[in-house]
Design an enzyme around this catalytic site. Structure first.
Site, mmCIF file in Angstrom:
data_model
loop_
_atom_site.group_PDB
_atom_site.id
_atom_site.type_symbol
_atom_site.label_atom_id
_atom_site.label_comp_id
_atom_site.label_asym_id
_atom_site.label_seq_id
_atom_site.Cartn_x
_atom_site.Cartn_y
_atom_site.Cartn_z
ATOM 1 N N HIS A 187 0.797 -1.167 -0.078
ATOM 2 C CA HIS A 187 -0.133 -0.076 -0.098
ATOM 3 C C HIS A 187 0.806 1.249 -0.049
ATOM 4 C CE1 HIS A 187 -3.006 -2.909 1.622
ATOM 5 N NE2 HIS A 187 -3.326 -2.473 0.419
ATOM 6 N N GLU A 442 26.689 5.516 -34.598
ATOM 7 C CA GLU A 442 27.395 5.789 -33.327
ATOM 8 C C GLU A 442 28.826 5.532 -33.860
ATOM 9 O OE1 GLU A 442 25.938 3.700 -30.169
ATOM 10 O OE2 GLU A 442 25.458 1.934 -31.165
ATOM 11 N N ASP A 466 28.674 7.392 -28.240
ATOM 12 C CA ASP A 466 29.465 6.613 -28.689
ATOM 13 C C ASP A 466 30.338 7.186 -29.749
ATOM 14 O OD1 ASP A 466 30.115 4.347 -27.187
ATOM 15 O OD2 ASP A 466 28.088 3.743 -27.990
ATOM 16 N N CYS A 513 19.821 10.350 -30.230
ATOM 17 C CA CYS A 513 19.562 9.791 -28.936
ATOM 18 C C CYS A 513 20.607 9.932 -27.782
ATOM 19 C CB CYS A 513 19.027 8.446 -29.124
ATOM 20 S SG CYS A 513 20.160 7.258 -29.734
#
Ligand code: PEP
Ligand code: MG
Length: 552
Positions: A187, A442, A466, A513
């Site tokens: 809860h 990348e 990267d 990204c």
């Protein structure tokens, strides 16, 4: 001192620790001649308790909505349960004792019987019974349950908090909950999420280690914690007691950023990510797991632009099965409610090793066996993942992308495998959609041949984390090299521009990204270059939206 737990409601909070005091009423056994008088006392205490639970129900309805408030209706039903009522009356009559004692013995009997059963749901009910009947004892003993008022922000810590305890609390100054209870469905977990108060569960709050390293252990919440300053990190699960000045500074900034985000949310939620001249950018979130979806949606992400699926493969003994992956991808796709989900196939290797794939000793892991290289070698594992993704595609808006691409041949090999996987699924009668296929840009190699790669795929996603390490020859995990790790370097910007131009010339869309996309100074350049979508950590979404909406 640092404790760890599992976050059930994200967010940061800082405040003094307050220990929740249950102050349970002690029950003594008294002999009573007039059993009927005790039974009447008991029945009117039940009626009074029901009234109190009705009040709590109405309060909860306002605070946490009808679904969560329903817990109190269930408590009222427990108070009407004839098995308990008859048991108490029996004890009062047969032993000639006071009502409090009859109730206490009944609770003990029932809850010890139920807690022996190997069923989590029933064990939880046993706790509810104890809570509800403790209330009856409290009323019989004329105990009052005045809730403590807090004059300054506090993080409340307890072994467990029941719904009634949470609802009764004056929450004006409660900025966090920390409990030792471990169930994510507890809860505390459910109500803290509804109240949007950061909360950690499963925290070992029974010990206190002072600055000299002396440890004191306690059977209840360590009393020394009371009043100490603390920081709750509802993203990473850290609970810092008496944080250092540096930690306090870091978290003050994070809290400030979070606060700004909340303000932005009020203004920007539901608004488009569009420049003043009308150029619309899709703004997505980078996510690593199912929990991040909630944070992404809370921050109004227009989808998930990078789901790092390798996190599902980490910290376990073997790769997840097709079924497990399918269920997870389906759940994430469904939770996004039709918004786009770009699943990146497992980018294992380098800094994300897993025990069941032996990559052997590598001199340069970042330049080593990782990402698509592993996938193309471990065909079964790769096909299993693709099958799971395609099966899930039927239930949402899924695109697939591949990490660490350096050549056109790799992409061709992937596409052949995809065709095989789709054929297999059709033959087996699994429904799937035709997902858009993309690759991460990348590596400098991928950026340099982006004109060729763009002819093969539907979209690119530029991974500047990267791309920067490979272009600038800087290991991204080496702290000593931080000053050389500069994603704003002209060499990176040129590759981004070139990739976008090559993509667009070949009808391929292009997003970014890497972390640099959340740098609002760079966003302007990305938009000028013509980027189609941007994917950032969920908490940066609104800051980026704000920056884009201010562009000409
Ligand atoms: C990147 O390299 O920029 C990227 C987004 O992927 P990851 O950080 O998972 O390597
Ligand atoms: Mg990467």
């Amino acid at each position: 001192m640092e404790l760890r737990g599992k976050s059930v409601c994200s967010g940061y909070s800082m405040g003094r620790i307050a220990i929740y005091d249950k102050s349970e009423t002690k029950v003594v056994r008294r002999r009573c001649k007039d059993a009927q008088e005790q039974i009447d006392r008991f029945m009117s205490a039940i009626a009074k308790a029901k009234e109190e639970y009705e009040i709590l129900y109405n309060k909860a309805l306002k605070e946490v909505g009808s679904n969560n408030a329903a817990i109190f209706k269930a408590d009222i039903v427990l108070l009407e349960d004839m098995d308990y009522i008859e048991s108490v009356i029996n004890i009062i009559r047969s032993q000639g004792v006071n009502a409090e004692y009859g109730v206490a013995v009944t609770i003990d009997n029932f809850s010890s019987m139920l807690s022996k059963l190997d069923d989590e749901y029933i064990k939880d009910r046993a706790k509810d019974i104890r809570e509800v009947y403790n209330k009856v004892i409290e009323i019989l003993s004329k105990g009052t349950s005045v809730s403590r008022e807090f004059k300054e922000p506090v993080i409340l810590i307890a072994e467990d908090l029941t719904p009634a305890q949470i609802v009764r609390l004056d929450k004006t100054n409660i900025v966090g909950f920390v409990v030792s209870e471990t169930s994510s469905n507890s809860h505390t977990a459910i109500l803290s999420r509804s109240l949007d108060i950061p909360a950690l569960i499963g925290v070992d709050v029974y010990g206190y280690v002072d600055r000299d390293g002396n440890i004191s252990l306690s059977e209840t919440v360590a009393p020394q914690l009371e009043g100490k300053m603390a920081i709750l990190d509802g993203y990473s699960g850290r609970f810092l007691v008496e944080p250092t000045p540096e930690e306090t500074e870091i978290y003050k900034k994070r809290i400030e950023k979070e606060k700004k985000n909340r303000e932005l949310l009020n203004v920007l939620k539901g608004k488009k990510t569009v420049t003043r001249s009308g150029k619309e950018i899709k703004l997505y979130a980078n996510i690593n797991n199912e929990r991040d979806v909630a944070t992404a949606l809370m921050n109004d992400a227009e989808g998930a632009g990078l789901y790092r699926s390798e996190y599902l493969f980490m910290e376990r003994e073997e790769a997840p099965s097709e079924e497990e992956q399918f269920k997870m991808y389906r759940r994430i796709a469904e939770s996004l409610g039709g918004k786009r989900l770009i699943i990146r196939t497992a980018d294992i290797g380098a800094d994300k090793q897993v025990s069941y794939i032996q990559v052997g000793e590598e001199e340069n892991p970042a330049l080593g066996y990782r990402g698509i290289r592993i996938s193309l070698d471990l065909r079964d594992m790769f096909e299993t993942q693709l099958r799971a993704i395609y099966r899930a595609s039927y239930f949402g808006n899924i695109s697939i992308m591949f990490p660490m691409i350096t050549s056109v041949d790799e992409v061709k090999a992937i596409k052949e495998i995809i065709e095989k996987v789709k054929k297999g699924l059709s033959e087996e009668g699994y429904p799937y959609k035709d997902c858009k296929i993309g690759i991460m840009i990348e590596t400098p190699a991928a950026a340099l041949i982006s004109d060729l790669l763009a002819k093969e795929v539907d979209f690119f996603s530029i991974g500047t984390n990267d791309l920067s390490q490979y272009t600038l020859a800087v290991d991204r995990t080496n702290n000593r090299l931080q000053k050389y790790y500069n994603p704003h370097h002209e060499a990176i910007l040129r590759q981004i521009k070139m990739t976008i131009d090559n993509a667009h010339a070949n009808n391929c869309s292009v997003g970014i990204c890497g972390e640099m996309a959340s740098d609002t100074d760079i966003v302007k350049k990305l938009v000028e270059y013509g980027i189609d979508d941007i994917s950032v950590t969920p908490t940066s979404i609104l800051v980026v939206r704000e920056a884009i909406r201010e562009l000409a």
